[in-house]
Design a protein around this motif. Structure first.
Motif, PDB file in Angstrom:
ATOM      1  N   LEU A  13      34.783 -70.723  30.326  1.00  0.00           N
ATOM      2  CA  LEU A  13      35.699 -71.559  31.112  1.00  0.00           C
ATOM      3  C   LEU A  13      36.022 -70.928  32.463  1.00  0.00           C
ATOM      4  CD1 LEU A  13      38.186 -72.761  28.354  1.00  0.00           C
ATOM      5  CD2 LEU A  13      36.358 -74.051  29.452  1.00  0.00           C
ATOM      6  N   GLY A  14      36.189 -69.613  32.474  1.00  0.00           N
ATOM      7  CA  GLY A  14      36.462 -68.928  33.738  1.00  0.00           C
ATOM      8  C   GLY A  14      35.297 -69.016  34.704  1.00  0.00           C
ATOM      9  N   ALA A  15      34.075 -68.927  34.175  1.00  0.00           N
ATOM     10  CA  ALA A  15      32.897 -69.030  35.044  1.00  0.00           C
ATOM     11  C   ALA A  15      32.786 -70.427  35.650  1.00  0.00           C
ATOM     12  CB  ALA A  15      31.637 -68.689  34.255  1.00  0.00           C
ATOM     13  N   LEU A  16      33.047 -71.447  34.840  1.00  0.00           N
ATOM     14  CA  LEU A  16      32.988 -72.815  35.374  1.00  0.00           C
ATOM     15  C   LEU A  16      34.072 -73.046  36.427  1.00  0.00           C
ATOM     16  CD1 LEU A  16      32.332 -74.852  32.119  1.00  0.00           C
ATOM     17  CD2 LEU A  16      30.757 -74.464  34.009  1.00  0.00           C
ATOM     18  N   GLY A  17      35.281 -72.631  36.111  1.00  0.00           N
ATOM     19  CA  GLY A  17      36.376 -72.790  37.076  1.00  0.00           C
ATOM     20  C   GLY A  17      36.171 -71.955  38.321  1.00  0.00           C
ATOM     21  N   GLY A  18      35.695 -70.731  38.137  1.00  0.00           N
ATOM     22  CA  GLY A  18      35.452 -69.862  39.286  1.00  0.00           C
ATOM     23  C   GLY A  18      34.346 -70.379  40.182  1.00  0.00           C
ATOM     24  N   ALA A  19      33.320 -70.961  39.582  1.00  0.00           N
ATOM     25  CA  ALA A  19      32.235 -71.535  40.391  1.00  0.00           C
ATOM     26  C   ALA A  19      32.749 -72.712  41.212  1.00  0.00           C
ATOM     27  CB  ALA A  19      31.088 -71.976  39.490  1.00  0.00           C
ATOM     28  N   ALA A  20      33.591 -73.533  40.605  1.00  0.00           N
ATOM     29  CA  ALA A  20      34.151 -74.669  41.346  1.00  0.00           C
ATOM     30  C   ALA A  20      35.034 -74.194  42.491  1.00  0.00           C
ATOM     31  CB  ALA A  20      34.949 -75.568  40.403  1.00  0.00           C
ATOM     32  N   VAL A  21      35.856 -73.188  42.226  1.00  0.00           N
ATOM     33  CA  VAL A  21      36.700 -72.629  43.291  1.00  0.00           C
ATOM     34  C   VAL A  21      35.837 -71.973  44.361  1.00  0.00           C
ATOM     35  CG1 VAL A  21      38.437 -70.868  43.801  1.00  0.00           C
ATOM     36  CG2 VAL A  21      38.726 -72.359  41.836  1.00  0.00           C
ATOM     37  N   GLY A  22      34.758 -71.302  43.940  1.00  0.00           N
ATOM     38  CA  GLY A  22      33.843 -70.673  44.895  1.00  0.00           C
ATOM     39  C   GLY A  22      33.193 -71.679  45.821  1.00  0.00           C
ATOM     40  N   VAL A  23      32.801 -72.832  45.286  1.00  0.00           N
ATOM     41  CA  VAL A  23      32.219 -73.880  46.120  1.00  0.00           C
ATOM     42  C   VAL A  23      33.251 -74.379  47.123  1.00  0.00           C
ATOM     43  CG1 VAL A  23      31.340 -76.244  46.105  1.00  0.00           C
ATOM     44  CG2 VAL A  23      30.462 -74.589  44.483  1.00  0.00           C
ATOM     45  N   GLY A  24      34.481 -74.585  46.654  1.00  0.00           N
ATOM     46  CA  GLY A  24      35.543 -75.037  47.563  1.00  0.00           C
ATOM     47  C   GLY A  24      35.819 -74.039  48.668  1.00  0.00           C
ATOM     48  N   VAL A  25      35.898 -72.760  48.306  1.00  0.00           N
ATOM     49  CA  VAL A  25      36.140 -71.714  49.314  1.00  0.00           C
ATOM     50  C   VAL A  25      34.956 -71.626  50.270  1.00  0.00           C
ATOM     51  CG1 VAL A  25      36.400 -69.223  49.622  1.00  0.00           C
ATOM     52  CG2 VAL A  25      37.723 -70.396  47.872  1.00  0.00           C
ATOM     53  N   GLY A  26      33.743 -71.744  49.728  1.00  0.00           N
ATOM     54  CA  GLY A  26      32.552 -71.697  50.586  1.00  0.00           C
ATOM     55  C   GLY A  26      32.490 -72.843  51.569  1.00  0.00           C
ATOM     56  N   LEU A  27      32.826 -74.041  51.101  1.00  0.00           N
ATOM     57  CA  LEU A  27      32.839 -75.180  52.020  1.00  0.00           C
ATOM     58  C   LEU A  27      33.913 -75.020  53.095  1.00  0.00           C
ATOM     59  CD1 LEU A  27      32.269 -78.118  49.523  1.00  0.00           C
ATOM     60  CD2 LEU A  27      30.662 -77.224  51.222  1.00  0.00           C
ATOM     61  N   ALA A  28      35.056 -74.484  52.695  1.00  0.00           N
ATOM     62  CA  ALA A  28      36.107 -74.221  53.684  1.00  0.00           C
ATOM     63  C   ALA A  28      35.646 -73.169  54.692  1.00  0.00           C
ATOM     64  CB  ALA A  28      37.385 -73.765  52.981  1.00  0.00           C
ATOM     65  N   TRP A  29      34.959 -72.148  54.220  1.00  0.00           N
ATOM     66  CA  TRP A  29      34.445 -71.087  55.101  1.00  0.00           C
ATOM     67  C   TRP A  29      33.483 -71.682  56.133  1.00  0.00           C
ATOM     68  CZ3 TRP A  29      35.088 -65.725  55.277  1.00  0.00           C
ATOM     69  CH2 TRP A  29      34.184 -65.021  56.054  1.00  0.00           C
ATOM     70  N   VAL A  30      32.580 -72.524  55.669  1.00  0.00           N
ATOM     71  CA  VAL A  30      31.584 -73.129  56.561  1.00  0.00           C
ATOM     72  C   VAL A  30      32.273 -73.982  57.618  1.00  0.00           C
ATOM     73  CG1 VAL A  30      29.715 -74.830  56.635  1.00  0.00           C
ATOM     74  CG2 VAL A  30      29.697 -73.027  54.907  1.00  0.00           C
ATOM     75  N   PHE A  50      28.943 -67.876  47.656  1.00  0.00           N
ATOM     76  CA  PHE A  50      30.304 -68.124  47.204  1.00  0.00           C
ATOM     77  C   PHE A  50      30.368 -68.609  45.752  1.00  0.00           C
ATOM     78  CE2 PHE A  50      30.976 -68.153  51.786  1.00  0.00           C
ATOM     79  CZ  PHE A  50      32.137 -67.406  51.879  1.00  0.00           C
ATOM     80  N   MET A  51      29.454 -69.479  45.351  1.00  0.00           N
ATOM     81  CA  MET A  51      29.497 -69.985  43.983  1.00  0.00           C
ATOM     82  C   MET A  51      29.225 -68.886  42.951  1.00  0.00           C
ATOM     83  SD  MET A  51      27.656 -73.268  42.219  1.00  0.00           S
ATOM     84  CE  MET A  51      26.040 -72.564  42.131  1.00  0.00           C
ATOM     85  N   PRO A  52      28.201 -68.048  43.101  1.00  0.00           N
ATOM     86  CA  PRO A  52      28.006 -66.976  42.122  1.00  0.00           C
ATOM     87  C   PRO A  52      29.147 -65.956  42.114  1.00  0.00           C
ATOM     88  CG  PRO A  52      25.994 -67.333  43.345  1.00  0.00           C
ATOM     89  CD  PRO A  52      27.053 -68.135  44.022  1.00  0.00           C
ATOM     90  N   LEU A  53      29.683 -65.645  43.295  1.00  0.00           N
ATOM     91  CA  LEU A  53      30.819 -64.708  43.328  1.00  0.00           C
ATOM     92  C   LEU A  53      32.031 -65.296  42.611  1.00  0.00           C
ATOM     93  CD1 LEU A  53      30.707 -63.208  46.928  1.00  0.00           C
ATOM     94  CD2 LEU A  53      30.366 -62.015  44.779  1.00  0.00           C
ATOM     95  N   GLY A  54      32.300 -66.552  42.854  1.00  0.00           N
ATOM     96  CA  GLY A  54      33.414 -67.213  42.167  1.00  0.00           C
ATOM     97  C   GLY A  54      33.200 -67.270  40.668  1.00  0.00           C
ATOM     98  N   ALA A  55      31.973 -67.539  40.239  1.00  0.00           N
ATOM     99  CA  ALA A  55      31.670 -67.598  38.805  1.00  0.00           C
ATOM    100  C   ALA A  55      31.835 -66.234  38.153  1.00  0.00           C
ATOM    101  CB  ALA A  55      30.255 -68.127  38.594  1.00  0.00           C
ATOM    102  N   MET A  56      31.400 -65.177  38.816  1.00  0.00           N
ATOM    103  CA  MET A  56      31.547 -63.835  38.247  1.00  0.00           C
ATOM    104  C   MET A  56      33.008 -63.428  38.150  1.00  0.00           C
ATOM    105  SD  MET A  56      28.417 -61.535  39.696  1.00  0.00           S
ATOM    106  CE  MET A  56      28.381 -62.132  41.374  1.00  0.00           C
ATOM    107  N   ILE A  57      33.741 -63.629  39.213  1.00  0.00           N
ATOM    108  CA  ILE A  57      35.155 -63.248  39.219  1.00  0.00           C
ATOM    109  C   ILE A  57      35.937 -64.099  38.219  1.00  0.00           C
ATOM    110  CG2 ILE A  57      37.257 -63.212  40.616  1.00  0.00           C
ATOM    111  CD1 ILE A  57      35.416 -62.506  43.021  1.00  0.00           C
ATOM    112  N   GLY A  58      35.683 -65.399  38.205  1.00  0.00           N
ATOM    113  CA  GLY A  58      36.364 -66.286  37.267  1.00  0.00           C
ATOM    114  C   GLY A  58      36.005 -65.986  35.818  1.00  0.00           C
ATOM    115  N   GLY A  59      34.747 -65.699  35.552  1.00  0.00           N
ATOM    116  CA  GLY A  59      34.320 -65.373  34.194  1.00  0.00           C
ATOM    117  C   GLY A  59      34.955 -64.103  33.673  1.00  0.00           C
ATOM    118  N   LEU A  60      34.953 -63.064  34.502  1.00  0.00           N
ATOM    119  CA  LEU A  60      35.577 -61.804  34.081  1.00  0.00           C
ATOM    120  C   LEU A  60      37.081 -61.970  33.906  1.00  0.00           C
ATOM    121  CD1 LEU A  60      33.625 -59.240  36.277  1.00  0.00           C
ATOM    122  CD2 LEU A  60      33.410 -59.636  33.828  1.00  0.00           C
ATOM    123  N   GLY A  61      37.696 -62.694  34.825  1.00  0.00           N
ATOM    124  CA  GLY A  61      39.141 -62.922  34.716  1.00  0.00           C
ATOM    125  C   GLY A  61      39.496 -63.756  33.501  1.00  0.00           C
TER     126      GLY A  61
END
Length: 91
Positions: A13-30, A50-61
């Protein structure tokens, strides 16, 4: 076993949520930093950075949080003692 299963559930669940947040942050960055879209560079930045970083951080968290919750659950008595009804012989 319950702790491990909840940690794995938290990881997923953390990886899925983190990937979604990563995509949002990446789009905002762009958009904020006006990243070039030449040959899809902006999309590659979002989905390969951004998506893999978000998935890793979210999954571990998520695994850590669910594991801690499961560990504390074993320390706290969940099942309450059932009140024994006193049988006085009266109907």
């Amino acid at each position: 076993m319950k702790i491990v299963l909840l940690a794995v559930l938290g990881l997923i669940l953390g990886a899925l949520g983190g990937a979604a947040v990563g995509v949002g942050v990446g789009l905002a960055w762009v958009e904020i930093f006006k990243t070039s879209d030449f040959e899809g560079y902006g999309g590659m930045l979002v989905f390969f950075t951004f998506m893999p970083l978000g998935a890793m951080i979210g999954g571990l968290g998520g695994a850590f949080v669910f594991g801690v919750l499961a560990l504390r659950d074993s320390e706290i008595a969940i099942e309450r003692e059932q009140m024994h009804s006193r049988d006085n012989g009266a109907c």
